[in-house]
Write an enzyme that holds these catalytic residues in place. Sequence first.
Site, short mmCIF file in Angstrom:
data_model
loop_
_atom_site.label_atom_id
_atom_site.label_comp_id
_atom_site.label_asym_id
_atom_site.label_seq_id
_atom_site.Cartn_x
_atom_site.Cartn_y
_atom_site.Cartn_z
N GLU A 65 13.21 38.80 27.26
CA GLU A 65 14.67 39.02 27.82
C GLU A 65 14.61 40.48 28.09
O GLU A 65 15.33 40.84 29.12
CB GLU A 65 15.46 38.61 26.50
CG GLU A 65 15.78 37.31 26.32
CD GLU A 65 16.56 36.47 27.60
OE1 GLU A 65 17.30 37.39 28.41
OE2 GLU A 65 16.17 35.50 28.05
N CYS A 220 21.43 28.54 42.81
CA CYS A 220 22.78 29.21 43.26
C CYS A 220 22.28 30.86 43.46
O CYS A 220 22.80 31.63 42.74
CB CYS A 220 23.98 29.23 42.13
SG CYS A 220 25.67 29.59 42.73
N CYS A 236 31.78 21.69 42.37
CA CYS A 236 31.94 23.25 42.67
C CYS A 236 33.01 23.58 43.77
O CYS A 236 32.82 23.07 44.63
CB CYS A 236 30.49 23.55 43.14
SG CYS A 236 30.66 25.53 43.61
FE1 SF4 Z 1 26.38 27.62 43.74
FE2 SF4 Z 1 28.40 25.92 43.80
FE3 SF4 Z 1 26.54 25.81 45.58
FE4 SF4 Z 1 25.93 25.02 43.16
S1 SF4 Z 1 27.40 24.14 44.71
S2 SF4 Z 1 24.59 26.22 44.45
S3 SF4 Z 1 27.05 26.15 41.91
S4 SF4 Z 1 27.76 27.49 45.38
#
Ligand code: SF4
Length: 410
Positions: A65, A220, A236
């Site tokens: 970490e 992401c 999302c």
């Molecule tokens: Fe990120 Fe939303 Fe795209 Fe998934 S769908 S990669 S959480 S922006």
Amino acid sequence: MSTNRPGKAAKKAAPKVPAAALPDGFAVGPWLRNFRRRLMTWYGKNARQLPWRQTRDPYRVWISEIMLQQTQVATVIPYFQRFVETLPTVEHLAAVDEQQVLRLWEGLGYYRRARQLHAAAKTIVAEHAGQFPSDQTAIAKLPGIGRYTAAAIASIAFGARAAILEANTRRLYARLLAHRGELESSAAQARLWSFAEHLLPKQDCGTFNQALMELGATICQPRSPQCEACPVAELCPTFALGLQDEIPRAARKVKVEDVREAAVIVRSPAGQVLVLRYEPGQRWAGLWDFVRFPLPESRALEAAYDASHAADAAVDGLPTFLANEVQRRTGYRVAVEPRAIAQIKHPVTRYRITLKAFVAELTGPPDGKQKSTTAVEATQNESTWVDVAQLHHLPLSATGRKLAKLVEKL
Ligand code: SF4
């Protein structure tokens, strides 16, 4: 009379994709259950095999970490392996000299992390009988461990129900909340921490936290997130709104400054070289380097410096300035060769540094007797003469190591 009565199919309808951000109360039960299930299923199939994931040993989780702070996974892997092979337990780490820790850390940067790691190991041995504390509050009291790191260790190594917020999850949470504002304010931070706690399942929080970070790191991503491959894309709002490029809002750009520095490799007639150790409080405290300093603002010096690579350029004044600066910083009188033997460009925080290396010969025996008593700075760093082969054992700054390799060929 209406005949539109909800049937069985309507009662069992799947959770809907939220068209906008989750409310601040975050209480969207179906969304939450769906998110956790999708994330964990995806992680079970896609988790990278990383050396620190083969164990729940708090020592190894802790080392990984700390190393991963502001450093890429691919860079950390060989450092982590070498570190835990050399110092396999907290007792081993506490027992060695700080110089050895810095040598193992050399090249990873942000050396304060290594010094604090060493200090924390000593605390664990002195105050916890060598046992890594399992309580999140006790972990957070160790040197160099903040709220995130304490939660990561407590959840991954000890299964505690502790929420995390670091660079990857901050971006992920911002997108899951369609948070359009900046992220630096304390209100935004509080909102993201609150969301992190809201997401946590009742058990296996260590794996859940690692899954969140993995999703942020591999899918992401900051630029061009792979929404098509994202297991939670249907949940999302940022994806639904097509705002991936706007969320999170970019932090204010830091103004980059150009800096010219000189490193003077001072050689003795016996073939030794002069090195200085950075003092506590300095950026590279504990590391060694050649005599190194920034160029003052001076058009003539800057012009000579910029031309010092060319064989026929006029560099009048530069060797004298460099020799005076070496004497002021170390007490040794030297003669500096006018041409730079190397140039290294490297960024340090908001500085874009150009470092040129010069060779100087000591104009007397390297016994310290000829140190000036009048021109030496009271705060000069500890200096010592070493054989070129000894440079291999000293912890050096990254640029110092590059120069050391050059010195071997001089
Ligand atoms: Fe990120 Fe939303 Fe795209 Fe998934 S769908 S990669 S959480 S922006």
